[in-house]
Design a protein around this motif. Structure first.
Motif, PDB file in Angstrom:
ATOM      1  N   HIS A  14      47.000  42.606  37.536  1.00  0.00           N
ATOM      2  CA  HIS A  14      46.983  40.889  37.733  1.00  0.00           C
ATOM      3  C   HIS A  14      47.038  40.288  38.950  1.00  0.00           C
ATOM      4  CE1 HIS A  14      47.658  41.825  33.375  1.00  0.00           C
ATOM      5  NE2 HIS A  14      46.957  41.069  33.100  1.00  0.00           N
ATOM      6  N   CYS A  15      46.910  41.041  40.141  1.00  0.00           N
ATOM      7  CA  CYS A  15      47.020  40.457  41.494  1.00  0.00           C
ATOM      8  C   CYS A  15      45.544  40.223  41.786  1.00  0.00           C
ATOM      9  CB  CYS A  15      47.920  41.305  42.251  1.00  0.00           C
ATOM     10  SG  CYS A  15      47.104  42.808  42.671  1.00  0.00           S
ATOM     11  N   ASP A  16      45.320  39.322  42.882  1.00  0.00           N
ATOM     12  CA  ASP A  16      44.159  39.403  43.557  1.00  0.00           C
ATOM     13  C   ASP A  16      43.739  40.286  44.240  1.00  0.00           C
ATOM     14  OD1 ASP A  16      45.191  39.084  45.994  1.00  0.00           O
ATOM     15  OD2 ASP A  16      45.086  36.832  46.219  1.00  0.00           O
ATOM     16  N   PRO A  17      42.335  40.266  45.062  1.00  0.00           N
ATOM     17  CA  PRO A  17      41.936  41.557  45.542  1.00  0.00           C
ATOM     18  C   PRO A  17      42.810  41.911  46.951  1.00  0.00           C
ATOM     19  CG  PRO A  17      40.210  40.170  45.079  1.00  0.00           C
ATOM     20  CD  PRO A  17      41.461  39.357  44.713  1.00  0.00           C
ATOM     21  N   VAL A  18      43.788  41.251  47.334  1.00  0.00           N
ATOM     22  CA  VAL A  18      44.518  41.645  48.367  1.00  0.00           C
ATOM     23  C   VAL A  18      45.893  41.906  48.064  1.00  0.00           C
ATOM     24  CG1 VAL A  18      43.090  40.891  49.989  1.00  0.00           C
ATOM     25  CG2 VAL A  18      45.009  39.200  49.143  1.00  0.00           C
ATOM     26  N   GLY A  19      46.299  41.838  46.579  1.00  0.00           N
ATOM     27  CA  GLY A  19      47.580  42.155  46.197  1.00  0.00           C
ATOM     28  C   GLY A  19      48.459  40.972  46.157  1.00  0.00           C
ATOM     29  N   VAL A  20      48.301  39.681  46.072  1.00  0.00           N
ATOM     30  CA  VAL A  20      48.756  38.714  45.850  1.00  0.00           C
ATOM     31  C   VAL A  20      48.806  38.268  44.436  1.00  0.00           C
ATOM     32  CG1 VAL A  20      49.241  36.170  46.556  1.00  0.00           C
ATOM     33  CG2 VAL A  20      48.341  37.565  48.130  1.00  0.00           C
ATOM     34  N   TRP A  21      50.004  37.953  43.849  1.00  0.00           N
ATOM     35  CA  TRP A  21      50.163  37.530  42.432  1.00  0.00           C
ATOM     36  C   TRP A  21      50.931  36.136  42.518  1.00  0.00           C
ATOM     37  CZ3 TRP A  21      55.020  37.510  39.232  1.00  0.00           C
ATOM     38  CH2 TRP A  21      54.622  37.472  37.835  1.00  0.00           C
ATOM     39  N   GLU A  22      50.759  35.132  41.813  1.00  0.00           N
ATOM     40  CA  GLU A  22      51.050  34.032  41.766  1.00  0.00           C
ATOM     41  C   GLU A  22      51.871  34.030  40.475  1.00  0.00           C
ATOM     42  OE1 GLU A  22      49.983  29.460  41.316  1.00  0.00           O
ATOM     43  OE2 GLU A  22      48.472  30.726  42.334  1.00  0.00           O
ATOM     44  N   GLU A  23      53.032  33.948  40.566  1.00  0.00           N
ATOM     45  CA  GLU A  23      54.344  34.303  39.339  1.00  0.00           C
ATOM     46  C   GLU A  23      53.929  33.443  38.284  1.00  0.00           C
ATOM     47  OE1 GLU A  23      58.154  33.003  40.827  1.00  0.00           O
ATOM     48  OE2 GLU A  23      58.133  34.690  42.266  1.00  0.00           O
ATOM     49  N   ASP A  24      53.944  34.003  37.330  1.00  0.00           N
ATOM     50  CA  ASP A  24      54.000  33.591  35.880  1.00  0.00           C
ATOM     51  C   ASP A  24      54.788  34.553  34.850  1.00  0.00           C
ATOM     52  OD1 ASP A  24      53.575  32.395  33.528  1.00  0.00           O
ATOM     53  OD2 ASP A  24      51.341  32.222  33.680  1.00  0.00           O
ATOM     54  N   PHE A  25      56.104  34.414  35.218  1.00  0.00           N
ATOM     55  CA  PHE A  25      56.857  35.180  34.456  1.00  0.00           C
ATOM     56  C   PHE A  25      56.772  34.921  32.843  1.00  0.00           C
ATOM     57  CE2 PHE A  25      58.600  36.369  38.330  1.00  0.00           C
ATOM     58  CZ  PHE A  25      58.880  37.468  38.332  1.00  0.00           C
ATOM     59  N   GLU A  26      56.679  33.794  32.410  1.00  0.00           N
ATOM     60  CA  GLU A  26      56.295  33.492  30.859  1.00  0.00           C
ATOM     61  C   GLU A  26      55.327  34.309  30.464  1.00  0.00           C
ATOM     62  OE1 GLU A  26      55.832  29.717  27.889  1.00  0.00           O
ATOM     63  OE2 GLU A  26      56.424  29.297  30.222  1.00  0.00           O
ATOM     64  N   LEU A  27      53.916  34.356  30.956  1.00  0.00           N
ATOM     65  CA  LEU A  27      53.020  34.934  30.819  1.00  0.00           C
ATOM     66  C   LEU A  27      53.255  36.700  30.643  1.00  0.00           C
ATOM     67  CD1 LEU A  27      50.087  35.310  29.316  1.00  0.00           C
ATOM     68  CD2 LEU A  27      49.358  35.225  31.819  1.00  0.00           C
ATOM     69  N   ALA A  28      53.816  37.083  31.522  1.00  0.00           N
ATOM     70  CA  ALA A  28      54.202  38.374  31.990  1.00  0.00           C
ATOM     71  C   ALA A  28      55.310  38.848  30.771  1.00  0.00           C
ATOM     72  CB  ALA A  28      54.862  38.864  33.133  1.00  0.00           C
ATOM     73  N   SER A  29      56.069  38.086  30.682  1.00  0.00           N
ATOM     74  CA  SER A  29      56.984  38.476  29.611  1.00  0.00           C
ATOM     75  C   SER A  29      56.334  38.681  28.366  1.00  0.00           C
ATOM     76  CB  SER A  29      58.334  37.472  29.499  1.00  0.00           C
ATOM     77  OG  SER A  29      58.978  37.554  30.723  1.00  0.00           O
ATOM     78  N   PHE A  30      55.763  37.896  28.040  1.00  0.00           N
ATOM     79  CA  PHE A  30      55.125  37.973  26.706  1.00  0.00           C
ATOM     80  C   PHE A  30      54.050  39.015  26.547  1.00  0.00           C
ATOM     81  CE2 PHE A  30      51.148  36.855  24.149  1.00  0.00           C
ATOM     82  CZ  PHE A  30      51.764  36.475  23.167  1.00  0.00           C
TER      83      PHE A  30
END
Length: 83
Positions: A14-30
């Motif tokens: 779920h990261c972008d093409p260079v490996g940056v992920w914008e945190e969304d721990f609520e969605l990740a936890s779900f």
């Protein structure tokens, strides 16, 4: 702590093409199905990720793993296009 491994797969998916992920721990936890603790995960992934800002992390060596050697002359690479 089995869930940090599951989170790692979630992260690289779920990261972008260079490996940056914008945190969304609520969605990740779900999606993972278990409550995630940011501090524990960052501790387990120490050296594999770098915190860029309060809400963004970068997966170290993601581009090298995903695309191999990148050269500036080849601007058709997806990481070059996105940034």
């Amino acid at each position: 702590m089995w869930f940090w491994r599951v989170f790692w797969f979630y992260l690289i998916s779920h990261c972008d093409p260079v490996g940056v992920w914008e945190e969304d721990f609520e969605l990740a936890s779900f999606i993972i199905g278990d409550e995630l603790c940011k501090e524990e995960l960052y501790g387990e992934l120490n050296g594999k990720i770098k915190v860029l800002s309060e809400k963004k992390i970068w997966i170290v060596d993601f581009c090298h793993f995903q695309y191999g050697m990148l050269v500036e002359e080849n601007i058709t690479n997806q990481p070059h296009q996105s940034y």
